[in-house]
Design a protein around this motif. Structure first.
Motif, PDB file in Angstrom:
ATOM      1  N   GLN A  82      50.446  47.759  28.553  1.00  0.00           N
ATOM      2  CA  GLN A  82      50.030  46.367  28.737  1.00  0.00           C
ATOM      3  C   GLN A  82      50.397  45.870  30.133  1.00  0.00           C
ATOM      4  N   LEU A  83      51.384  46.508  30.755  1.00  0.00           N
ATOM      5  CA  LEU A  83      51.828  46.109  32.081  1.00  0.00           C
ATOM      6  C   LEU A  83      50.979  46.726  33.198  1.00  0.00           C
ATOM      7  N   ARG A  84      50.137  47.689  32.862  1.00  0.00           N
ATOM      8  CA  ARG A  84      49.330  48.407  33.848  1.00  0.00           C
ATOM      9  C   ARG A  84      47.872  47.967  33.745  1.00  0.00           C
ATOM     10  N   PRO A  85      47.098  48.172  34.791  1.00  0.00           N
ATOM     11  CA  PRO A  85      45.663  47.850  34.722  1.00  0.00           C
ATOM     12  C   PRO A  85      44.974  48.669  33.623  1.00  0.00           C
ATOM     13  N   ALA A  86      44.146  48.029  32.842  1.00  0.00           N
ATOM     14  CA  ALA A  86      43.485  48.667  31.701  1.00  0.00           C
ATOM     15  C   ALA A  86      42.628  49.867  32.109  1.00  0.00           C
ATOM     16  N   GLU A  87      42.052  49.835  33.314  1.00  0.00           N
ATOM     17  CA  GLU A  87      41.175  50.946  33.727  1.00  0.00           C
ATOM     18  C   GLU A  87      41.947  52.258  33.927  1.00  0.00           C
ATOM     19  N   GLU A  88      43.278  52.185  33.990  1.00  0.00           N
ATOM     20  CA  GLU A  88      44.070  53.409  34.129  1.00  0.00           C
ATOM     21  C   GLU A  88      44.178  54.165  32.802  1.00  0.00           C
ATOM     22  N   TYR A  89      43.821  53.521  31.717  1.00  0.00           N
ATOM     23  CA  TYR A  89      43.969  54.131  30.403  1.00  0.00           C
ATOM     24  C   TYR A  89      42.625  54.237  29.707  1.00  0.00           C
ATOM     25  N   ARG A  90      42.478  55.303  28.963  1.00  0.00           N
ATOM     26  CA  ARG A  90      41.278  55.526  28.182  1.00  0.00           C
ATOM     27  C   ARG A  90      41.689  56.225  26.895  1.00  0.00           C
ATOM     28  N   PRO A  91      40.864  56.186  25.891  1.00  0.00           N
ATOM     29  CA  PRO A  91      41.212  56.869  24.641  1.00  0.00           C
ATOM     30  C   PRO A  91      41.335  58.379  24.864  1.00  0.00           C
ATOM     31  N   THR A  92      42.202  58.994  24.096  1.00  0.00           N
ATOM     32  CA  THR A  92      42.370  60.445  24.144  1.00  0.00           C
ATOM     33  C   THR A  92      41.135  61.102  23.552  1.00  0.00           C
ATOM     34  N   THR A  93      40.624  62.118  24.234  1.00  0.00           N
ATOM     35  CA  THR A  93      39.461  62.839  23.700  1.00  0.00           C
ATOM     36  C   THR A  93      39.926  63.828  22.631  1.00  0.00           C
ATOM     37  N   ASP A  94      38.989  64.255  21.801  1.00  0.00           N
ATOM     38  CA  ASP A  94      39.310  65.249  20.776  1.00  0.00           C
ATOM     39  C   ASP A  94      39.807  66.545  21.412  1.00  0.00           C
ATOM     40  N   THR A  95      39.213  66.918  22.539  1.00  0.00           N
ATOM     41  CA  THR A  95      39.624  68.132  23.241  1.00  0.00           C
ATOM     42  C   THR A  95      41.061  68.007  23.739  1.00  0.00           C
ATOM     43  N   GLU A  96      41.415  66.864  24.324  1.00  0.00           N
ATOM     44  CA  GLU A  96      42.779  66.645  24.812  1.00  0.00           C
ATOM     45  C   GLU A  96      43.783  66.683  23.659  1.00  0.00           C
ATOM     46  N   TRP A  97      43.422  66.049  22.545  1.00  0.00           N
ATOM     47  CA  TRP A  97      44.342  66.032  21.410  1.00  0.00           C
ATOM     48  C   TRP A  97      44.495  67.436  20.825  1.00  0.00           C
ATOM     49  N   ALA A  98      43.425  68.209  20.758  1.00  0.00           N
ATOM     50  CA  ALA A  98      43.498  69.589  20.262  1.00  0.00           C
ATOM     51  C   ALA A  98      44.384  70.434  21.171  1.00  0.00           C
ATOM     52  N   GLU A  99      44.274  70.231  22.483  1.00  0.00           N
ATOM     53  CA  GLU A  99      45.128  70.959  23.433  1.00  0.00           C
ATOM     54  C   GLU A  99      46.597  70.600  23.230  1.00  0.00           C
ATOM     55  N   PHE A 100      46.852  69.321  22.991  1.00  0.00           N
ATOM     56  CA  PHE A 100      48.215  68.854  22.742  1.00  0.00           C
ATOM     57  C   PHE A 100      48.793  69.533  21.494  1.00  0.00           C
ATOM     58  N   GLU A 101      48.021  69.564  20.415  1.00  0.00           N
ATOM     59  CA  GLU A 101      48.478  70.212  19.186  1.00  0.00           C
ATOM     60  C   GLU A 101      48.664  71.712  19.395  1.00  0.00           C
ATOM     61  N   LYS A 102      47.781  72.329  20.166  1.00  0.00           N
ATOM     62  CA  LYS A 102      47.867  73.768  20.415  1.00  0.00           C
ATOM     63  C   LYS A 102      49.161  74.110  21.151  1.00  0.00           C
ATOM     64  N   HIS A 103      49.598  73.232  22.038  1.00  0.00           N
ATOM     65  CA  HIS A 103      50.863  73.460  22.745  1.00  0.00           C
ATOM     66  C   HIS A 103      51.996  73.658  21.740  1.00  0.00           C
ATOM     67  N   PHE A 104      52.042  72.816  20.712  1.00  0.00           N
ATOM     68  CA  PHE A 104      53.115  72.911  19.740  1.00  0.00           C
ATOM     69  C   PHE A 104      52.973  74.139  18.853  1.00  0.00           C
ATOM     70  N   ASP A 105      51.743  74.574  18.605  1.00  0.00           N
ATOM     71  CA  ASP A 105      51.549  75.823  17.861  1.00  0.00           C
ATOM     72  C   ASP A 105      52.058  77.010  18.672  1.00  0.00           C
ATOM     73  N   ARG A 106      51.855  76.990  19.984  1.00  0.00           N
ATOM     74  CA  ARG A 106      52.315  78.087  20.841  1.00  0.00           C
ATOM     75  C   ARG A 106      53.834  78.114  20.973  1.00  0.00           C
ATOM     76  N   ARG A 107      54.492  77.051  20.650  1.00  0.00           N
ATOM     77  CA  ARG A 107      55.952  77.003  20.750  1.00  0.00           C
ATOM     78  C   ARG A 107      56.652  77.676  19.579  1.00  0.00           C
ATOM     79  N   LYS A 108      55.912  78.084  18.566  1.00  0.00           N
ATOM     80  CA  LYS A 108      56.515  78.759  17.422  1.00  0.00           C
ATOM     81  C   LYS A 108      56.832  80.203  17.804  1.00  0.00           C
ATOM     82  N   VAL A 109      58.099  80.565  17.654  1.00  0.00           N
ATOM     83  CA  VAL A 109      58.552  81.918  17.979  1.00  0.00           C
ATOM     84  C   VAL A 109      59.269  82.506  16.772  1.00  0.00           C
ATOM     85  N   GLU A 110      59.592  83.779  16.853  1.00  0.00           N
ATOM     86  CA  GLU A 110      60.192  84.483  15.712  1.00  0.00           C
ATOM     87  C   GLU A 110      61.403  83.752  15.131  1.00  0.00           C
ATOM     88  N   LEU A 111      62.285  83.291  15.973  1.00  0.00           N
ATOM     89  CA  LEU A 111      63.541  82.717  15.495  1.00  0.00           C
ATOM     90  C   LEU A 111      63.477  81.225  15.197  1.00  0.00           C
TER      91      LEU A 111
END
Length: 136
Positions: free
Chosen positions: A14-43
């Protein structure tokens, strides 16, 4: 906790100009979730920040951001036995550098085991995956 953080982000935006922000795309959100899937390791799970790769070349036992799942305590025991058995040849040959490396790995392993035992004693709380922030 997630809702609190999302509210914090909303107030900051709310403190920043609105044009700096836009809704997250489905592709961006899928990439974000994929990052956490890649963090799963054996231990357990790697707690490295979003968008970063492994800086420790997947030497997870030595990595400060490895979060050992308490269910993997028996596996840590197996790994420790293996590491201790690998120590005999360097000892017999006087390979001090190799012994030092093995001892360092053992120290990290024992520290990770102690952390996992503390986690196991107090239990864990599943927070789930946060939902995308809705635009207000």
């Amino acid at each position: 906790m997630v809702r609190h953080y999302q509210d914090f982000l909303h107030r900051r935006r709310q403190l920043r100009p609105a044009e700096e922000y836009r809704p997250t795309t489905d592709t961006e959100w899928a990439e974000f979730e994929k990052h956490f899937d890649r963090r799963k390791v054996e231990l357990g799970a790697c707690a490295r920040p979003y968008g970063t790769g492994c800086q420790h070349e997947h030497a997870c036992l030595r990595c400060p951001v490895l979060l050992v799942d308490p269910k993997m305590l028996p596996r840590l025991q197996e790994i420790e036995i293996d590491i201790l058995s690998r120590r005999t040849r360097p000892e017999a040959n006087g390979w001090l550098g190799e012994i030092e490396g093995i001892d360092l790995t053992l120290a990290f392993l024992r520290d990770k085991r102690a952390q996992a035992e503390r986690t196991s004693a107090r239990g864990t709380v599943a927070l789930g995956m946060p939902a995308p922030i809705s635009q207000h």
